[in-house]
Design a protein around this motif. Sequence first.
Motif, PDB file in Angstrom:
ATOM      1  N   ARG A  59      39.779  54.262  54.207  1.00 55.73           N
ATOM      2  CA  ARG A  59      39.454  55.463  53.425  1.00 55.73           C
ATOM      3  C   ARG A  59      39.408  55.136  51.934  1.00 55.73           C
ATOM      4  O   ARG A  59      38.499  55.574  51.209  1.00 55.73           O
ATOM      5  CB  ARG A  59      40.483  56.547  53.712  1.00 55.73           C
ATOM      6  CG  ARG A  59      40.168  57.870  53.001  1.00 55.73           C
ATOM      7  CD  ARG A  59      41.284  58.868  53.200  1.00 55.73           C
ATOM      8  NE  ARG A  59      41.311  59.405  54.546  1.00 55.73           N
ATOM      9  CZ  ARG A  59      42.425  59.634  55.227  1.00 55.73           C
ATOM     10  NH1 ARG A  59      43.603  59.305  54.715  1.00 55.73           N
ATOM     11  NH2 ARG A  59      42.367  60.166  56.420  1.00 55.73           N
ATOM     12  N   ALA A  60      40.375  54.338  51.471  1.00 54.36           N
ATOM     13  CA  ALA A  60      40.406  53.973  50.053  1.00 54.36           C
ATOM     14  C   ALA A  60      39.184  53.134  49.682  1.00 54.36           C
ATOM     15  O   ALA A  60      38.577  53.319  48.621  1.00 54.36           O
ATOM     16  CB  ALA A  60      41.693  53.213  49.743  1.00 54.36           C
ATOM     17  N   LYS A  61      38.807  52.207  50.557  1.00 53.19           N
ATOM     18  CA  LYS A  61      37.664  51.340  50.276  1.00 53.19           C
ATOM     19  C   LYS A  61      36.370  52.148  50.206  1.00 53.19           C
ATOM     20  O   LYS A  61      35.532  51.932  49.326  1.00 53.19           O
ATOM     21  CB  LYS A  61      37.559  50.269  51.358  1.00 53.19           C
ATOM     22  CG  LYS A  61      36.490  49.211  51.112  1.00 53.19           C
ATOM     23  CD  LYS A  61      36.514  48.153  52.187  1.00 53.19           C
ATOM     24  CE  LYS A  61      35.506  47.037  51.912  1.00 53.19           C
ATOM     25  NZ  LYS A  61      35.881  46.232  50.743  1.00 53.19           N
ATOM     26  N   TYR A  72      47.744  51.968  58.685  1.00 53.35           N
ATOM     27  CA  TYR A  72      47.508  51.139  57.496  1.00 53.35           C
ATOM     28  C   TYR A  72      46.024  50.803  57.354  1.00 53.35           C
ATOM     29  O   TYR A  72      45.447  50.859  56.257  1.00 53.35           O
ATOM     30  CB  TYR A  72      48.346  49.869  57.597  1.00 53.35           C
ATOM     31  CG  TYR A  72      48.218  48.935  56.403  1.00 53.35           C
ATOM     32  CD1 TYR A  72      48.893  49.197  55.217  1.00 53.35           C
ATOM     33  CD2 TYR A  72      47.426  47.798  56.481  1.00 53.35           C
ATOM     34  CE1 TYR A  72      48.768  48.346  54.129  1.00 53.35           C
ATOM     35  CE2 TYR A  72      47.293  46.942  55.403  1.00 53.35           C
ATOM     36  CZ  TYR A  72      47.968  47.221  54.225  1.00 53.35           C
ATOM     37  OH  TYR A  72      47.831  46.386  53.162  1.00 53.35           O
ATOM     38  N   THR A  98      36.117  55.397  49.582  1.00 54.92           N
ATOM     39  CA  THR A  98      36.165  56.294  48.420  1.00 54.92           C
ATOM     40  C   THR A  98      35.773  55.547  47.155  1.00 54.92           C
ATOM     41  O   THR A  98      35.005  56.037  46.329  1.00 54.92           O
ATOM     42  CB  THR A  98      37.574  56.885  48.265  1.00 54.92           C
ATOM     43  OG1 THR A  98      37.928  57.596  49.453  1.00 54.92           O
ATOM     44  CG2 THR A  98      37.632  57.832  47.074  1.00 54.92           C
ATOM     45  N   ALA A  99      36.278  54.317  47.016  1.00 58.77           N
ATOM     46  CA  ALA A  99      35.933  53.508  45.843  1.00 58.77           C
ATOM     47  C   ALA A  99      34.450  53.174  45.854  1.00 58.77           C
ATOM     48  O   ALA A  99      33.780  53.192  44.810  1.00 58.77           O
ATOM     49  CB  ALA A  99      36.760  52.227  45.828  1.00 58.77           C
ATOM     50  N   GLU A 123      44.050  54.051  56.357  1.00 63.93           N
ATOM     51  CA  GLU A 123      44.275  54.396  54.953  1.00 63.93           C
ATOM     52  C   GLU A 123      43.506  53.434  54.043  1.00 63.93           C
ATOM     53  O   GLU A 123      42.873  53.848  53.059  1.00 63.93           O
ATOM     54  CB  GLU A 123      45.766  54.343  54.638  1.00 63.93           C
ATOM     55  CG  GLU A 123      46.116  54.780  53.215  1.00 63.93           C
ATOM     56  CD  GLU A 123      45.739  56.224  52.943  1.00 63.93           C
ATOM     57  OE1 GLU A 123      45.414  56.531  51.780  1.00 63.93           O
ATOM     58  OE2 GLU A 123      45.759  57.040  53.889  1.00 63.93           O
ATOM     59  N   GLY A 124      43.544  52.140  54.386  1.00 66.17           N
ATOM     60  CA  GLY A 124      42.784  51.171  53.594  1.00 66.17           C
ATOM     61  C   GLY A 124      41.288  51.390  53.689  1.00 66.17           C
ATOM     62  O   GLY A 124      40.561  51.236  52.699  1.00 66.17           O
TER      63      GLY A 124
END
Length: 514
Positions: free
Chosen positions: A76-78, A70, A80-81, A73-74
Amino acid sequence: MTDFDAIDALLAGAGKEVPLPMAEERRLLREELHLSRAQLAQVLGVSPSTVGGWEAGREPSGETRVKYAYFLEGARAKLTAGTAGQSSAGEPGDEAVADAGPVVGPDDDGDVLAVPQPCVLCGQPARHQVEGFPQHLDPAECAAGSLPAAAQPAPEPAAGERDRGGAGEARQAPRGRHGVKVVAAGGRVRPAGAPDPLAGRIISAVTAALGEHSGDADEATQALVKRAIPDAMALLDQARKGGRYDVVAHPWLPDILRKQTAKGADQIWEARPKWTRPELPAGAHEVTALDVNGAYLSALKTHLPLGQLEHSTDGQHNPRRAGVHLITPPDWDHDQALPNPIGQRDEPGPLWVTEPTLRLLLRLSGPKYGLCDPPVIHESWTSGATEGLLEKFRITLKDARDRAITEDDDVTLEYVKAMYSKFVSTLGESNYNRELYRTDWMHLIRSQAFANLWWRAHRAYDQGLMVVCAMGTDELHVIGDWRAVFPEGRGLAEMKPKDVYTVGSAGHGTPEEA
């Protein structure tokens, strides 16, 4: 419930493990967010060394794996944004210069930084890096072990600035009776006279053990020795807080550092001395067997590789790196008076030695000593290194040992001894220490202890003593006034006699049993 119902229930409860990124990406995701292993470990309920193991390829399981996935994944998303936001913001301005990497020019080796970055040892600005770790190349410039950056006096303001002082400017606190004296505490400072929290861990453990065993010193000691390994690892984690780089707890290791059989050894030669002078002059001689104090504790100060070992075949020794080396050792023509620096070895030809052994041979082959030819280096497995990696850990144990000797506290003394000796002995393929798996460190620390003993033998020889025997890490037998050469005592820099015996007789030079 039928057999088929049981199978259906089993299948319903089974599930495929949550996938995780590759080990290298796990580390990069955390580092890109400027999060330390300790920060991540705290929220996941594990130790920083465990996070290091995951980032080196170990796999978590159960609920911990789900939480770790978790986070990744968070992260990576942060990231990427964040990348998307930067790409739409136009050309970078001056702010980007502060994150500039190393500048590589035609005349340098790629380790000069465009902008000074904090040294991994002392935190002060450094203009060079070694294997990606900013460091001062000149030890005289490094403040490690001295006053940290937070306690350095502020520079004097320029002449035009002395009388200016806006509301947003920081001013140096006036010196007076309200000032707080501070002392160095690793990468931080603490008020002078305040208890050292690391030392407090040792004191608390001993106090609790004595309380649990109704003051019985023997039972308390046995209990403390049994828990010495996990306690040492917890102490190391605390000692690493504030450090500016992470310890790679479970790196990939080459086959030469792995056991060849289940009960066998790997291919590294530690240069353990087991030497006895072949002949003494005729007559009777009084021999003193000297004991080296805390040999492994002193050897924690050695050049240790920070990251995963990398292979090279250029035949050169880089003093900024450390590891293991395949060498052809030089001939040794001084066995009548001094032990061979590589120990007693019967088989000729190349062998894998550690960094301390190679540095010892290189120093002895130099112009100052000229005792042998330089070794021939065939290949190496090394990484960027530092001599201060375990220094705070070592100093904490040393101070606790010194206090225990002063206070005649045998319980603490045996506990501390078990912590550092078991720490070294379980760094390899051990079932007792799963937190830190560094076989290379184990060999290097042991070899440093052997090298330290060799230098004591050389010092005795150089000061006119006759060296009779050198064994392992802590045993040196000499003839002569040894107190004129070595200070007597139980400190790490001191020697203590453990036996005095006579060899030979007035009538002839035949050695007698000790």
